[in-house]
Design a protein around this motif. Structure first.
Motif, PDB file in Angstrom:
ATOM      1  N   GLU A 156      -4.389   5.047  29.893  1.00  0.00           N
ATOM      2  CA  GLU A 156      -4.031   3.673  29.559  1.00  0.00           C
ATOM      3  C   GLU A 156      -4.955   2.680  30.256  1.00  0.00           C
ATOM      4  O   GLU A 156      -5.355   1.673  29.671  1.00  0.00           O
ATOM      5  N   ALA A 157      -5.332   2.961  31.498  1.00  0.00           N
ATOM      6  CA  ALA A 157      -6.244   2.063  32.222  1.00  0.00           C
ATOM      7  C   ALA A 157      -7.579   1.940  31.495  1.00  0.00           C
ATOM      8  O   ALA A 157      -8.154   0.844  31.408  1.00  0.00           O
ATOM      9  N   GLU A 158      -8.077   3.034  30.937  1.00  0.00           N
ATOM     10  CA  GLU A 158      -9.349   2.975  30.211  1.00  0.00           C
ATOM     11  C   GLU A 158      -9.207   2.226  28.888  1.00  0.00           C
ATOM     12  O   GLU A 158     -10.119   1.513  28.466  1.00  0.00           O
ATOM     13  N   ILE A 159      -8.059   2.370  28.245  1.00  0.00           N
ATOM     14  CA  ILE A 159      -7.822   1.609  27.015  1.00  0.00           C
ATOM     15  C   ILE A 159      -7.751   0.119  27.344  1.00  0.00           C
ATOM     16  O   ILE A 159      -8.346  -0.708  26.653  1.00  0.00           O
ATOM     17  N   VAL A 160      -7.050  -0.215  28.416  1.00  0.00           N
ATOM     18  CA  VAL A 160      -6.940  -1.614  28.849  1.00  0.00           C
ATOM     19  C   VAL A 160      -8.337  -2.174  29.144  1.00  0.00           C
ATOM     20  O   VAL A 160      -8.667  -3.291  28.750  1.00  0.00           O
ATOM     21  N   ARG A 161      -9.160  -1.398  29.831  1.00  0.00           N
ATOM     22  CA  ARG A 161     -10.528  -1.825  30.145  1.00  0.00           C
ATOM     23  C   ARG A 161     -11.278  -2.174  28.843  1.00  0.00           C
ATOM     24  O   ARG A 161     -11.948  -3.200  28.763  1.00  0.00           O
ATOM     25  N   GLY A 162     -11.146  -1.334  27.829  1.00  0.00           N
ATOM     26  CA  GLY A 162     -11.797  -1.594  26.550  1.00  0.00           C
ATOM     27  C   GLY A 162     -11.241  -2.821  25.848  1.00  0.00           C
ATOM     28  O   GLY A 162     -11.993  -3.598  25.244  1.00  0.00           O
ATOM     29  N   GLU A 163      -9.930  -2.996  25.916  1.00  0.00           N
ATOM     30  CA  GLU A 163      -9.312  -4.171  25.296  1.00  0.00           C
ATOM     31  C   GLU A 163      -9.754  -5.452  26.002  1.00  0.00           C
ATOM     32  O   GLU A 163     -10.034  -6.462  25.352  1.00  0.00           O
TER      33      GLU A 163
END
Length: 181
Positions: A156-163
């Protein structure tokens, strides 16, 4: 036969180039303030500022991507702190309201579902659900929230980073297209 400037020198691209130059040559304190309006992570703002002068918009967007890639968990928390909860744009904040325009006029039941899903997400991950909401409807945001809920914290942290990177790209382009905004 009239001489027309090349498409790359259209008034819009000239304005963006002028805005980029103004941003690249701004005094440090002014630049920091502007960058923190784009992303509330001081480390991100410092990294993007350190990459100047940017030769073009693509270089500035690359600086955004590089800075986002280097953010630690506390830096990501700083970046997320500047974002409203999905379904509750910050009142009077034009950026927040524009980015979450997809929730305008949505029926109460859908908003209730979104608020309930947000609460469960926040309880699990310890931060707001972050998604690039621009152009998304409330229903698609809710579907994305539910799809991402089973993720582990690292994923989730990596998805948040991309968002966050996508949101910053939109905000940077908007700033360069219309510096008064």
């Amino acid at each position: 036969m009239a001489n027309h400037p090349p498409a790359s020198h259209s008034p819009a691209s000239t304005d963006a180039a002028g805005a980029l130059l103004a941003l690249a040559t701004a005094p440090a304190a002014e630049l920091e303030k502007t960058l923190l309006e784009i992303c509330s992570s001081p480390r991100w703002a410092a990294a993007v500022a350190a990459a100047r002068p940017w030769s073009d918009v693509e270089a500035l967007l690359a600086a955004n991507a590089a800075a986002m890639a280097e953010l630690t968990a506390p830096d990501l928390a700083d970046a997320m702190a500047g974002h409203a909860r999905i379904g509750k744009p910050k009142a009077g904040d034009a950026t927040s309201e524009r980015e979450q325009a997809g929730i305008q006029g949505v029926d109460t039941a859908l908003l209730d579902d979104l608020h309930e899903a947000n609460a469960a997400y926040e309880a699990k991950f310890g931060h707001v659900f972050l998604i690039c909401a621009t152009g998304r409807t409330a229903a698609t945001m809710l579907a994305s929230l539910r799809e991402r809920f089973p993720n582990d914290a690292a994923t989730e942290a990596e998805i948040v980073r991309g968002e966050l990177r996508k949101i910053n790209d939109i905000r940077i382009n908007r700033l360069l297209d219309d510096p008064a905004v």
